[in-house]
Design an enzyme around this catalytic site. Structure first.
Site, mmCIF file in Angstrom:
data_model
loop_
_atom_site.group_PDB
_atom_site.id
_atom_site.type_symbol
_atom_site.label_atom_id
_atom_site.label_comp_id
_atom_site.label_asym_id
_atom_site.label_seq_id
_atom_site.Cartn_x
_atom_site.Cartn_y
_atom_site.Cartn_z
ATOM 1 C CB CYS A 94 -0.896 -0.001 1.234
ATOM 2 S SG CYS A 94 0.016 -0.282 2.769
ATOM 3 C CD GLN A 95 4.915 -0.280 0.261
ATOM 4 O OE1 GLN A 95 3.996 -0.714 -0.425
ATOM 5 N NE2 GLN A 95 5.770 -1.083 0.868
#
Length: 411
Positions: A94-95
């Site tokens: 999810c960066q």
């Protein structure tokens, strides 16, 4: 009753799989690309006899892999699973969506969600459980692709899942609701095939389930679990220090029977009472760092992030640094070991303390280095990172029970 079967995609070190297993689910396989995180998952959930999480298929090597490799090399096997899998769970990296750094809709890691949907379409499980940071539900303001501007990625995913035959529900949920000693707000998406019956939203079922869930865990449903309730038995003050059991040249506390809180008793369940858990290694701070930490503990409000100006005066370039408050939940655990300061001791938390704040039991062991840096960050997933990226097992277990209850209407 036939045991429900799940696949865990983007499994990390196994927090989601552990929670689902504790809720009575049977894993088929898990996909995780980093060798360190997969080794932790394999060690705890396949090789050891504490829990039996997976019935691994012969056609898939039990090792690190990616969703891309899974699709490329095993599409036929995935299609043959159709009708045999009850749940696909997974939290794509999810960066690109996180508020902790610059949000980048063009981050290639975001494309992994597309691979997730492709696998869902092949396997057609009854249910889906997707976990991500809350930024997953926010619109992008900037993008190299003009058509992406203003889009809420969660809605894009919802539309794609609806197009292949799923009803979709999503909500931002705080991990503290499950007894986890940190708020950790997360985007949760639960979906089910259109033909399955459902009388109410799974999040309504969650609201009804939680009081008894926490009661069964021995946790007070009227208040949040505090940092001190979670880790006070691991303080160095008054403890005997011994050589670290897993790293030469470092020290750790001697794990000993002490007066425990209810949460600590829960974390110590199934652990070997005669030996220490791993990952208790204490950091070796230099004199400058110790002085800085002592200044923060004595002069800054605990539980509040130290302001940028104060950090500069302390001589650090840290963007976020918070001394924990003993009587409140922790700030959200991240992958960086020096984002948080112990509430009473001038030191960062150990991996084990972070794991406690994520609700990993003490018997769960972590593999790989403690930290890494430089170019190695692209290839290694050290223990602090594994813990910081994980889904809290207490949270995952509750959602496993929620989805199981949905299944009762369709048997």
């Amino acid at each position: 009753m036939k045991q429900k079967r799940f696949i865990d995609l983007f499994a990390g070190c196994g927090g989601l799989s552990l929670g689902l297993t504790n809720a009575g689910w049977q894993g088929v396989f898990a996909v995780e690309k980093t060798a360190d995180a997969f080794e932790t998952l394999k060690h705890n959930l396949i090789d050891r006899d504490v829990v039996s999480a997976f019935d691994w298929p012969a056609w898939l090597t039990c090792g690190p892999t990616t969703t891309s490799e899974l699709i490329e090399n095993h599409s036929d096997a995935l299609k043959k699973l159709k009708g045999t899998i009850d749940l696909i769970a997974g939290g794509p990296p999810c960066q690109g969506f996180s508020f902790a750094g610059r949000r980048n809709p063009d981050d290639p890691r975001n494309r992994l969600t597309e691979e997730y949907i492709q696998i869902v379409d092949m396997v057609k499980p009854k249910y889906l459980l997707l976990e991500n940071v809350k930024g997953f539900k926010s619109a992008f303001k900037n993008s190299a692709n003009e058509s992406d501007k203003g889009k809420v990625y969660a809605e894009v995913v919802k539309e794609k899942l609806e197009a292949i035959g799923y009803k979709v529900f999503h909500q931002i949920v705080n991990a503290s609701r499950f007894g986890v000693p940190q708020p950790r707000p997360r985007f949760i998406m639960i979906a089910m095939r259109n033909e399955l019956l459902i009388d109410q939203s799974p999040f309504v079922i969650l609201d009804e389930l939680l009081p008894n869930y926490r009661k069964n865990k021995g946790l007070d449903s009227a208040k949040d679990t505090s940092v001190k309730e979670a880790i006070s038995d691991l303080e160095t003050e008054g403890a005997i220090l011994i050589p670290s059991i897993d790293t030469k040249g470092f020290q750790q506390i001697q794990y000993a029977p002490v007066q425990l809180t209810t949460y600590q008793k829960l974390m110590r369940e199934k652990s070997d009472k005669t030996s220490s858990p791993d990952s208790l290694r204490l950091a070796r701070h230099n004199d400058v760092t110790l002085t800085r930490f002592k200044t923060v503990l004595s002069g800054h409000t605990k539980g509040k992030t130290v302001k940028k100006e104060a950090l500069e005066l302390l001589g650090t370039k840290k963007r976020s640094f918070t001394p924990l408050h003993p009587d409140l939940p922790s700030r959200t655990i991240t992958t960086l070991p020096d984002d948080l300061l112990h509430y009473s001791e001038p030191r960062i938390l150990t991996v084990r303390e972070n794991a406690r704040l994520q609700s990993f039991p003490d018997w769960f062991e972590f593999k790989g280095k403690y930290t890494t840096g430089g170019k190695r960050r692209k290839f290694e997933c050290p223990r602090y990172t594994q813990v910081g990226n994980a889904v809290p097992p207490l949270m995952a277990e509750a959602f496993g029970l929620v989805i199981e209850s949905l299944g009762h209407n369709n048997e």
